[in-house]
Design a protein around this motif. Structure first.
Motif, PDB file in Angstrom:
ATOM      1  N   UNK A  65       5.253   0.438 -10.830  1.00  0.00           N
ATOM      2  CA  UNK A  65       4.388  -0.418 -10.743  1.00  0.00           C
ATOM      3  C   UNK A  65       4.838  -1.389  -9.991  1.00  0.00           C
ATOM      4  N   UNK A  66       5.759  -2.116 -10.229  1.00  0.00           N
ATOM      5  CA  UNK A  66       6.327  -3.268  -9.336  1.00  0.00           C
ATOM      6  C   UNK A  66       6.763  -2.912  -7.961  1.00  0.00           C
ATOM      7  N   UNK A  67       7.411  -1.761  -7.905  1.00  0.00           N
ATOM      8  CA  UNK A  67       7.627  -1.222  -6.462  1.00  0.00           C
ATOM      9  C   UNK A  67       6.305  -1.022  -5.506  1.00  0.00           C
ATOM     10  N   UNK A  68       5.184  -0.497  -6.158  1.00  0.00           N
ATOM     11  CA  UNK A  68       4.211  -0.274  -5.394  1.00  0.00           C
ATOM     12  C   UNK A  68       3.639  -1.638  -5.182  1.00  0.00           C
ATOM     13  N   UNK A  69       3.313  -2.399  -6.245  1.00  0.00           N
ATOM     14  CA  UNK A  69       2.368  -3.494  -6.012  1.00  0.00           C
ATOM     15  C   UNK A  69       2.900  -4.403  -5.012  1.00  0.00           C
ATOM     16  N   UNK A  70       4.595  -4.660  -5.101  1.00  0.00           N
ATOM     17  CA  UNK A  70       5.146  -5.506  -4.162  1.00  0.00           C
ATOM     18  C   UNK A  70       5.250  -5.008  -2.762  1.00  0.00           C
ATOM     19  N   UNK A  71       5.133  -3.605  -2.414  1.00  0.00           N
ATOM     20  CA  UNK A  71       5.385  -2.946  -1.066  1.00  0.00           C
ATOM     21  C   UNK A  71       3.896  -3.319  -0.841  1.00  0.00           C
ATOM     22  N   UNK A  72       2.838  -3.047  -1.281  1.00  0.00           N
ATOM     23  CA  UNK A  72       1.609  -3.460  -0.925  1.00  0.00           C
ATOM     24  C   UNK A  72       1.302  -4.817  -0.188  1.00  0.00           C
ATOM     25  N   UNK A  73       1.739  -5.813  -1.223  1.00  0.00           N
ATOM     26  CA  UNK A  73       1.310  -7.286  -1.014  1.00  0.00           C
ATOM     27  C   UNK A  73       2.307  -7.726  -0.048  1.00  0.00           C
ATOM     28  N   UNK A  74       3.691  -7.281   0.108  1.00  0.00           N
ATOM     29  CA  UNK A  74       4.693  -7.849   1.066  1.00  0.00           C
ATOM     30  C   UNK A  74       4.102  -7.311   2.476  1.00  0.00           C
ATOM     31  N   UNK A  75       3.506  -6.376   2.495  1.00  0.00           N
ATOM     32  CA  UNK A  75       3.038  -5.685   3.679  1.00  0.00           C
ATOM     33  C   UNK A  75       1.806  -6.406   4.197  1.00  0.00           C
ATOM     34  N   UNK A  76       0.938  -6.521   3.282  1.00  0.00           N
ATOM     35  CA  UNK A  76      -0.448  -7.350   3.492  1.00  0.00           C
ATOM     36  C   UNK A  76       0.143  -8.779   3.949  1.00  0.00           C
TER      37      UNK A  76
END
Length: 124
Positions: A65-76
């Motif tokens: 969950x953290x890996x997916x969420x942080x990847x999305x918002x870091x990219x955004x």
């Protein structure tokens, strides 16, 4: 608009802050987080380009969950050229909002899992 996102559990929590107004949303993402997180954010914000800052719960919590969420918002944050900050603890939203309002920008938020990752054997 500032978004505050927590993907540390199977339930995804999103707070949208517009001035002094806050809207809270939750979504039982389960195993669909990777497939549907960006769509969830688009639906709730109306337009991702209106986001002016991102605060994110960086842990502890679910490895995936953290890996997916942080990847999305870091990219955004990178693609929109907006600030991003991470925070931990029960009052993480207020901490993140304070950081953003004081002009902080971590550029990339790394997860804090709280323990070593527990990698399970493949099911097949």
């Amino acid at each position: 608009m500032i978004i505050l996102l927590d993907t540390s559990t199977s339930t995804c929590f999103l707070t949208i802050v517009n001035g002094e107004n806050r809207q809270d949303f939750e979504w039982e993402a389960g195993r669909t987080l990777a497939r549907n997180l960006l769509k969830f954010l688009e639906e709730k914000t109306g337009d991702l380009h209106l986001i002016s800052g991102i605060g994110v719960m960086k842990g502890p919590g679910s490895f995936t969950g953290l890996r997916i969420g942080l990847t999305v918002v870091n990219t955004l944050a990178d693609s929109l050229n907006i600030p991003i900050v991470g925070a931990m603890g029960d009052n993480w939203r207020d901490l993140a909002l304070g950081k953003l309002r004081s002009g902080e920008n971590e550029k990339i938020v790394m997860p804090e899992y709280g323990a070593a990752a527990n990698i399970t054997a493949p099911r097949k």
